[in-house]
Design a protein around this motif. Structure first.
Motif, PDB file in Angstrom:
ATOM      1  N   TYR B   5      36.553 -36.046  -4.214  1.00 55.59           N
ATOM      2  CA  TYR B   5      35.818 -36.219  -5.296  1.00 55.59           C
ATOM      3  C   TYR B   5      36.621 -37.381  -6.558  1.00 55.59           C
ATOM      4  CZ  TYR B   5      33.165 -36.123  -9.529  1.00 55.59           C
ATOM      5  OH  TYR B   5      32.230 -36.743 -10.664  1.00 55.59           O
ATOM      6  N   ILE B   6      37.760 -36.678  -6.737  1.00 50.94           N
ATOM      7  CA  ILE B   6      38.466 -37.610  -7.758  1.00 50.94           C
ATOM      8  C   ILE B   6      38.055 -39.156  -6.902  1.00 50.94           C
ATOM      9  CG2 ILE B   6      40.833 -38.015  -8.430  1.00 50.94           C
ATOM     10  CD1 ILE B   6      40.163 -35.012  -9.271  1.00 50.94           C
ATOM     11  N   ARG B  10      38.259 -42.624  -8.091  1.00 51.77           N
ATOM     12  CA  ARG B  10      38.936 -43.416  -8.743  1.00 51.77           C
ATOM     13  C   ARG B  10      38.862 -45.296  -7.889  1.00 51.77           C
ATOM     14  NH1 ARG B  10      44.196 -40.375  -9.320  1.00 51.77           N
ATOM     15  NH2 ARG B  10      43.907 -39.317 -10.837  1.00 51.77           N
ATOM     16  N   ARG B 218      52.633 -46.069 -23.685  1.00 50.19           N
ATOM     17  CA  ARG B 218      54.365 -45.630 -23.057  1.00 50.19           C
ATOM     18  C   ARG B 218      54.687 -44.931 -24.657  1.00 50.19           C
ATOM     19  NH1 ARG B 218      54.809 -45.702 -17.781  1.00 50.19           N
ATOM     20  NH2 ARG B 218      52.634 -46.371 -17.138  1.00 50.19           N
ATOM     21  N   LEU B 223      50.142 -44.432 -28.595  1.00 48.96           N
ATOM     22  CA  LEU B 223      49.016 -44.278 -28.715  1.00 48.96           C
ATOM     23  C   LEU B 223      48.577 -43.406 -30.596  1.00 48.96           C
ATOM     24  CD1 LEU B 223      47.483 -41.664 -26.948  1.00 48.96           C
ATOM     25  CD2 LEU B 223      48.828 -39.766 -27.187  1.00 48.96           C
ATOM     26  N   ALA B 230      40.685 -45.785 -32.193  1.00 51.85           N
ATOM     27  CA  ALA B 230      38.809 -46.265 -31.256  1.00 51.85           C
ATOM     28  C   ALA B 230      38.496 -44.908 -32.047  1.00 51.85           C
ATOM     29  CB  ALA B 230      39.616 -44.887 -30.134  1.00 51.85           C
ATOM     30  N   ARG B 348      26.498 -47.392 -16.616  1.00 51.61           N
ATOM     31  CA  ARG B 348      27.645 -46.408 -16.954  1.00 51.61           C
ATOM     32  C   ARG B 348      25.689 -45.454 -17.785  1.00 51.61           C
ATOM     33  NH1 ARG B 348      32.850 -46.018 -16.928  1.00 51.61           N
ATOM     34  NH2 ARG B 348      33.680 -47.446 -16.177  1.00 51.61           N
ATOM     35  N   THR B 352      25.555 -41.619 -15.897  1.00 50.78           N
ATOM     36  CA  THR B 352      26.459 -40.403 -16.146  1.00 50.78           C
ATOM     37  C   THR B 352      25.010 -39.455 -17.641  1.00 50.78           C
ATOM     38  OG1 THR B 352      26.780 -41.957 -18.389  1.00 50.78           O
ATOM     39  CG2 THR B 352      28.208 -41.513 -16.165  1.00 50.78           C
TER      40      THR B 352
END
Lengths: 533, 352
Positions: B5-6, B10, B218, B223, B230, B348, B352
């Motif tokens: 499924y993944i 992908r 990274r 982050l 975000a 999208r 979903t």
């Protein structure tokens, strides 16, 4: 419950008759078979806890929602309220809780908004209508004043005028109109409502405050769990006294199944209450708030001199109707908001000036009620969100470098342990359901180093199964020795989980009550302000 | 079954990303071609000439690579800002002021210190000037919540005028008739690679984009910036110092844009003339968006765009198409990018 004894008094003409109104949302029954008459020339209070179905009912009347079953009869004719315009045309005006005026426009311009775009602005006729309404409400407002310069009470008067501007001559709905007002403003509102009543307008007055309902209203209807729970006629002249009436309303609002009248006074005898706090010999105070106050912006409820102590391993419930200072209390404890005066202590140490991350280092965790707004970063993966509060810390970062592989495998373990339903740990968390987002937040906050957790409405909006698992998690945490502060608007949940319950009312902690079955009424009267004078 | 499924997920995700990137480019080229037809030009010949002169001829290819150097620095600056949710549209002002200052001090400095030291100092100076020029928008955003799109654009507006003032009055080279700064001698500019005209700035530009990509994806610092970008409320909730991170993101972004200015002066021009404003910043914005702020993708798009610019210049001359036709293509690209993005978003939501 046969409480409609007073219906037989005079002959009333119904402004609106609701017959068997039901409204279902996915997984929730918001309104169930509600039958209610609103008479012309009365002030009718609609009472109920958060989630009792008041908002849904007034949304239906305002034309924002369509009922799934039932009929609405207006002036003897069945009507379909398909849109806000339909409602206005049917003579129903609504004033919502939050002021919806444009602050940079003048009063008269605000009132003229929403008119037909084809016509030229006709200030002259608007002005005469304005004068007429001012006379009707017996208020004086400068029509050229900017709305932004008015007091909240005056703005509300403008809102009422706007509701009456087109339509609203039959029914005027006021949704928690007093929540933002000063005591003086409430008195003025009372005058305005009485003037309208004299003119035959039916007023639906939605509130949480029992005393106001008692003083201002002719009849009081109570909703509970989406259904009609009873009606009462505060007989200001004779019959039941004020205390007795209010007690009866509280019972309608909070009692289980309406048949627990007899258990009110002897509750708790059959349950072994685990009370960590009571034993003053062994208890150690984990969290203490001392006279904590905050500064509130207009529209917020700040704290004034809130004090309480919570023992290690205790579950301390914080009850109250939404918007009575819980948000400020949570944020001030978590370090997201500055306190104006007072002190917060953790294990006897003053932490008032510590930042969010420093409090977190000391084992303090805050599970926010604003899950999507501030709890998660919805475009980022489940994995990132699971570590979002410890970015840069060992073991998933070394010298500032991210060890994604370790984070992903940690996330997979957490997803399994907390039963988070997601296609993958790399899926954007925003695509998960509310219940699974909440599980992820639980996983993030209830980690091994958590010592004190503050849970703000942890089960709000979840389905039954997720509610049960969240409650289990809270109990399990407490049994591990975690001190828990549980903010909730659901009394049943607080009584089920908490050892003691502090009650918030208008930014104050008005009482702390032992949690046992039967304390509903005491808490209910505290949180509706009924036991204050 | 889960892994299957993944995998399917992908693959379709990859295919969708590819379409999202290629569709706007193709649409822009097709519609641009139609415009050429309307103008009475042969679109095939135009595009063929673009590829031939921008990519396939050796001198053209070298010119293309040289052009990527400032674009890459600007792109690196934009990646930092955009990933941190800051719309620094003032890179042109930051770029230009840094370029002017570098041009002004480069030549005099070269007479008193070794060439390598002059180049280092010029880069540091350019980064500092760029960062300083972002201070006002950063302060207004961090402390007063003022929208940085407006403030950074305003700062560019002021920056362009200020650059002209600087060139015409304090830094004017009296030996020339056109107002311009003193020219840095060709042999004192950035060293070149082997026997080409390609200078080392291209390598530095590539490194800056790779560095920024690594930094943002990274490291904890990156982050943190991404979380602020975000969802600022979530950043406050998680205990991040949003104000400080806003300043840092602005500063880093503008410093990189400023270094782009240094590279262009030290590598290519050696001087700044009055009214010179290549406005690379606004050209690079759509490329960074197309690459979804991804470093490697950005490098590819910058290269593509440089081919278009260099090839487009020759093709225009050859076919009699106005040189700014390349800008028409960029405009179309932006438009179709937005449309495809919108359609993708709608799609999208439905699935979903």
């Amino acid at each position: 419950m046969a409480l409609s004894a007073s219906d037989s008094k005079i002959h009333h003409t119904s402004a609106i008759e609701l017959r068997g109104i039901s409204k279902f949302f996915p997984g929730v029954v918001a309104n169930q078979d509600i039958t209610l008459d609103i008479y012309a020339g009365e002030i009718h209070a609609l009472l109920g806890e958060n989630g009792a179905g008041k908002s849904t009912l007034i949304s239906i009347l305002a034309g924002l929602h369509r009922p799934d079953a039932g009929t609405i009869i207006i002036g003897g004719v069945e009507r379909r309220l398909g849109s806000p315009r339909d409602s206005l045309l049917a003579g129903i005006g609504t004033v919502f809780q939050h002021v919806l005026l444009a602050p940079t426009l003048s009063v008269i311009e605000n009132l003229m908004l929403g008119g037909s775009w084809k016509n030229k602005l006709d200030k002259e006729s608007a002005r005469s209508r304005f004068a007429e309404l001012c006379g009707l409400l017996a208020v004086t407002i400068d029509p050229e004043a900017l709305v932004g310069s008015l007091s909240l009470g005056q703005r509300q008067q403008v809102e009422i005028m706007r509701a009456l501007w087109r339509g609203g001559e039959r029914v005027l709905i006021l949704d928690e109109p007093t929540s933002m007002l000063t005591p003086q403003g409430v008195i003025e509102l009372g005058h305005v409502m009485k003037r309208l009543r004299e003119n035959g307008v039916a007023i639906v007055f939605v509130t949480h405050k029992l005393r106001e309902a008692y003083e201002l209203c002719d009849r009081i209807s109570v909703l509970r769990n989406g259904a009609f729970a009873g009606q009462i006629n505060p007989d200001h002249g004779s019959g039941m006294g004020e205390e007795e009436t209010i007690e009866q309303i509280i019972r309608m609002m909070f009692d289980k199944e309406g048949q627990s009248d007899s258990t009110v006074d002897n509750g708790g005898t059959n349950v072994a209450v685990r009370n960590v706090f009571a034993d003053s010999q062994t208890r150690s105070i984990s969290v203490a708030a001392k006279e904590v106050s905050t500064i509130a912006l207009p529209g917020e409820c700040g704290l004034s001199a809130v004090s309480f102590e919570v023992a290690r391993g205790e579950i301390f419930g914080i009850a109250g109707i939404d918007g009575n200072g819980q948000k400020h209390l949570a944020e001030v404890l978590a370090g997201q908001r500055d306190l104006a005066t007072g002190q917060i202590e953790l294990d006897g140490e003053d932490i008032s000036v510590l930042k969010v991350s420093e409090r977190r280092d000391r084992g303090f965790r805050y599970l926010t009620d604003d899950r999507v707004g501030e709890g998660i970063v919805s475009d980022h993966s489940v994995a990132t969100n699971l570590v979002a509060k410890s970015i840069g810390e060992n073991p998933y970062w070394k010298y500032g470098f991210t060890k994604w592989r370790a984070i992903f495998s940690f996330a997979r373990r957490q997803i399994k342990k907390y039963d988070i339903r997601t296609p993958s740990e790399r899926t954007s968390i925003g695509r998960l359901s509310g219940g699974n987002i909440q599980k992820a937040l639980f996983a993030r906050e209830m980690d091994d180093n958590a010592e004190i957790v503050l849970l703000n409405k942890p089960t709000y909006g979840l389905d039954l199964q997720n509610i049960a698992s969240a409650r289990d998690r809270i109990r399990e945490g407490a049994s591990r020795g975690i001190t828990t502060l549980l903010i909730s608007t659901e009394l049943e949940e607080l009584i089920d989980l908490a050892d003691r319950i502090g009650v918030m009312y208008q930014g104050q902690m008005v009482g702390i009550v032992e949690a046992n079955p039967g304390s509903e009424n005491r808490i209910g009267s505290l949180m509706t302000g009924a036991s204050l004078n | 079954m889960t892994s299957r499924y993944i995998n399917i997920g992908r693959v379709s995700e990859l295919a969708r990303s590819a379409i999202r990137i290629i569709a706007p480019i193709l649409l822009a080229l097709v519609v641009g071609g139609l415009i050429l037809v309307i103008l009475g030009k042969d679109p095939i010949a135009y595009y063929w000439y673009v590829v031939k002169r921008g990519l396939l001829s050796w001198t053209g290819f070298q010119a293309t690579l040289v052009r990527t150097a400032p674009l890459l620095f600007v792109a690196a600056g934009l990646i930092v800002a955009f990933r941190a949710g800051i719309w620094n549209l003032g890179v042109d002002g930051q770029f230009l002021l840094a370029a002017v200052l570098v041009a002004a001090v480069g030549s005099p400095l070269n007479t008193i210190i070794p060439n390598w030291a002059m180049i280092c100092i010029c880069f540091i100076l350019a980064a500092t000037i760029g960062a300083i020029w972002s201070l006002i928008p950063a302060y207004l955003k961090a402390n007063h919540g003022v929208n940085e799109i407006i403030t950074t654009l305003m700062m560019t507006f002021i920056g362009i005028s200020l650059a002209n003032v600087l060139i015409k009055i304090p830094f004017n080279d009296p030996a020339t008739t056109v107002p311009q700064t003193v020219t840095l001698a060709v042999e004192d500019r950035l060293p070149r690679l082997f026997d080409t005209i390609i200078h080392h700035g291209v390598i530095l530009g590539l490194l800056s984009v790779l560095f920024v990509h690594f930094l943002m994806t990274r490291t904890s610092f990156g982050l943190n910036l991404q979380v602020v970008g975000a969802n600022p409320k979530a950043a406050v909730h998680a205990g991040l110092n949003v104000r400080f991170l806003t300043y840092v993101a602005f500063g880093l972004s503008a410093a990189l844009a400023g270094m782009g200015g240094a590279v262009e002066i030290l590598g290519v021009w050696g001087t700044v003339r009055a009214d010179w404003d290549p406005a690379y910043g606004l050209l690079v914005v759509p490329l960074v968006f197309l690459a979804r702020f991804h470093g490697i993708g950005t490098i590819a798009f910058v290269l593509f765009f440089a081919v278009l610019m260099i090839g487009g210049e020759s093709a225009s001359r050859r076919l009699g198409v106005p040189t700014f036709f390349v800008l028409v293509l960029v405009g179309l690209l932006l438009m179709f990018l937005a449309i495809v993005e919108y359609l993708d978003h709608r799609w999208r939501q439905r699935t979903t």
